[in-house]
Design a protein around this motif. Structure first.
Motif, PDB file in Angstrom:
ATOM      1  N   VAL A   1     -13.267 -17.618  12.674  1.00 10.82           N
ATOM      2  CA  VAL A   1     -13.801 -18.177  11.450  1.00 10.82           C
ATOM      3  C   VAL A   1     -14.724 -17.137  10.824  1.00 10.82           C
ATOM      4  CG1 VAL A   1     -15.252 -19.997  10.484  1.00 10.82           C
ATOM      5  CG2 VAL A   1     -13.674 -20.523  12.325  1.00 10.82           C
ATOM      6  N   THR A   2     -14.622 -16.983   9.510  1.00  7.76           N
ATOM      7  CA  THR A   2     -15.474 -16.052   8.776  1.00  7.76           C
ATOM      8  C   THR A   2     -16.220 -16.810   7.690  1.00  7.76           C
ATOM      9  OG1 THR A   2     -13.884 -14.282   9.140  1.00  7.76           O
ATOM     10  CG2 THR A   2     -15.499 -13.942   7.394  1.00  7.76           C
ATOM     11  N   ALA A   3     -17.504 -16.538   7.574  1.00  7.60           N
ATOM     12  CA  ALA A   3     -18.329 -17.177   6.542  1.00  7.60           C
ATOM     13  C   ALA A   3     -18.667 -16.146   5.479  1.00  7.60           C
ATOM     14  CB  ALA A   3     -19.599 -17.739   7.158  1.00  7.60           C
ATOM     15  N   TYR A   4     -18.054 -16.269   4.304  1.00  2.00           N
ATOM     16  CA  TYR A   4     -18.359 -15.392   3.181  1.00  2.00           C
ATOM     17  C   TYR A   4     -19.397 -16.077   2.305  1.00  2.00           C
ATOM     18  CZ  TYR A   4     -18.115 -13.143  -1.300  1.00  2.00           C
ATOM     19  OH  TYR A   4     -18.465 -12.509  -2.455  1.00  2.00           O
ATOM     20  N   ARG A  53     -24.617 -17.749  16.431  1.00  3.97           N
ATOM     21  CA  ARG A  53     -24.578 -18.407  17.741  1.00  3.97           C
ATOM     22  C   ARG A  53     -23.344 -19.286  17.898  1.00  3.97           C
ATOM     23  NH1 ARG A  53     -29.502 -19.157  20.548  1.00  3.97           N
ATOM     24  NH2 ARG A  53     -28.238 -20.453  21.929  1.00  3.97           N
ATOM     25  N   ARG A  54     -22.767 -19.716  16.783  1.00  3.26           N
ATOM     26  CA  ARG A  54     -21.549 -20.526  16.817  1.00  3.26           C
ATOM     27  C   ARG A  54     -20.291 -19.666  16.841  1.00  3.26           C
ATOM     28  NH1 ARG A  54     -20.793 -24.533  12.632  1.00  3.26           N
ATOM     29  NH2 ARG A  54     -19.666 -25.692  14.203  1.00  3.26           N
ATOM     30  N   GLY A  55     -20.455 -18.340  16.825  1.00  2.00           N
ATOM     31  CA  GLY A  55     -19.308 -17.443  16.897  1.00  2.00           C
ATOM     32  C   GLY A  55     -18.640 -17.171  15.566  1.00  2.00           C
ATOM     33  N   VAL A  56     -19.362 -17.414  14.482  1.00  2.00           N
ATOM     34  CA  VAL A  56     -18.818 -17.197  13.142  1.00  2.00           C
ATOM     35  C   VAL A  56     -19.038 -15.743  12.739  1.00  2.00           C
ATOM     36  CG1 VAL A  56     -19.052 -17.835  10.702  1.00  2.00           C
ATOM     37  CG2 VAL A  56     -19.213 -19.592  12.483  1.00  2.00           C
ATOM     38  N   ALA A  57     -17.995 -15.111  12.207  1.00  2.00           N
ATOM     39  CA  ALA A  57     -18.136 -13.765  11.641  1.00  2.00           C
ATOM     40  C   ALA A  57     -18.792 -13.917  10.277  1.00  2.00           C
ATOM     41  CB  ALA A  57     -16.776 -13.099  11.503  1.00  2.00           C
ATOM     42  N   LEU A  58     -19.872 -13.195  10.051  1.00  2.00           N
ATOM     43  CA  LEU A  58     -20.675 -13.386   8.850  1.00  2.00           C
ATOM     44  C   LEU A  58     -20.462 -12.291   7.818  1.00  2.00           C
ATOM     45  CD1 LEU A  58     -23.964 -14.287  10.686  1.00  2.00           C
ATOM     46  CD2 LEU A  58     -22.444 -15.865   9.505  1.00  2.00           C
ATOM     47  N   ILE A  59     -20.332 -12.709   6.565  1.00  2.00           N
ATOM     48  CA  ILE A  59     -20.308 -11.779   5.442  1.00  2.00           C
ATOM     49  C   ILE A  59     -21.280 -12.331   4.397  1.00  2.00           C
ATOM     50  CG2 ILE A  59     -18.914 -10.590   3.714  1.00  2.00           C
ATOM     51  CD1 ILE A  59     -16.446 -11.263   5.411  1.00  2.00           C
ATOM     52  N   PRO A  60     -22.604 -12.201   4.659  1.00  2.00           N
ATOM     53  CA  PRO A  60     -23.564 -12.714   3.682  1.00  2.00           C
ATOM     54  C   PRO A  60     -23.556 -11.839   2.436  1.00  2.00           C
ATOM     55  CG  PRO A  60     -24.713 -11.692   5.510  1.00  2.00           C
ATOM     56  CD  PRO A  60     -23.251 -11.642   5.826  1.00  2.00           C
ATOM     57  N   LYS A  61     -23.432 -12.470   1.295  1.00  2.00           N
ATOM     58  CA  LYS A  61     -23.363 -11.755   0.025  1.00  2.00           C
ATOM     59  C   LYS A  61     -24.753 -11.550  -0.555  1.00  2.00           C
ATOM     60  CE  LYS A  61     -22.473 -12.614  -4.704  1.00  2.00           C
ATOM     61  NZ  LYS A  61     -23.868 -12.387  -4.929  1.00  2.00           N
TER      62      LYS A  61
END
Length: 104
Positions: A1-4, A53-61
């Motif tokens: 999962v990725t969070a953009y 901590r939930r294992g999410v790949a982060l792409i903070p804009k």
């Protein structure tokens, strides 16, 4: 999962900012700010640390290089110290709200 754009968009159009209940500001949520205060951290570091901590790949804009660097450093420092209680408080925020409509 990725969070953009994982922090939402505080600079989103004004028409959404006046509808606080329908379009909440993630970084102003009391659960986030309470954890941030307890850890002496920014609300952004708390939100990103929770996702990490939930294992999410982060792409903070961000349009600001300094903010990207600050979020990255703060998140790496904070994420390991978030307690199970901190994580549970943030887990309870689930509202099914999406700040970006991808359209794809």
């Amino acid at each position: 999962v990725t969070a953009y754009s994982s922090l939402g968009s505080p600079a989103r159009p004004a028409k959404y900012q006046v509808q606080a209940d329908a379009h909440p500001l993630l970084l102003a949520d009391p659960a986030i700010t309470q954890v941030a205060t307890a850890h002496g951290a920014s609300a952004a570091a708390v939100a990103l640390g929770w996702a990490m901590r939930r294992g999410v790949a982060l792409i903070p804009k961000s349009a600001h290089r300094e903010r990207i660097a600050s979020n990255f450093a703060g998140t790496l420092a904070l994420a390991p110290s978030l307690s199970p209680g901190d994580l549970a408080a943030i887990d309870a925020l689930e509202r099914g709200h999406h700040y970006l409509a991808a359209g794809w």
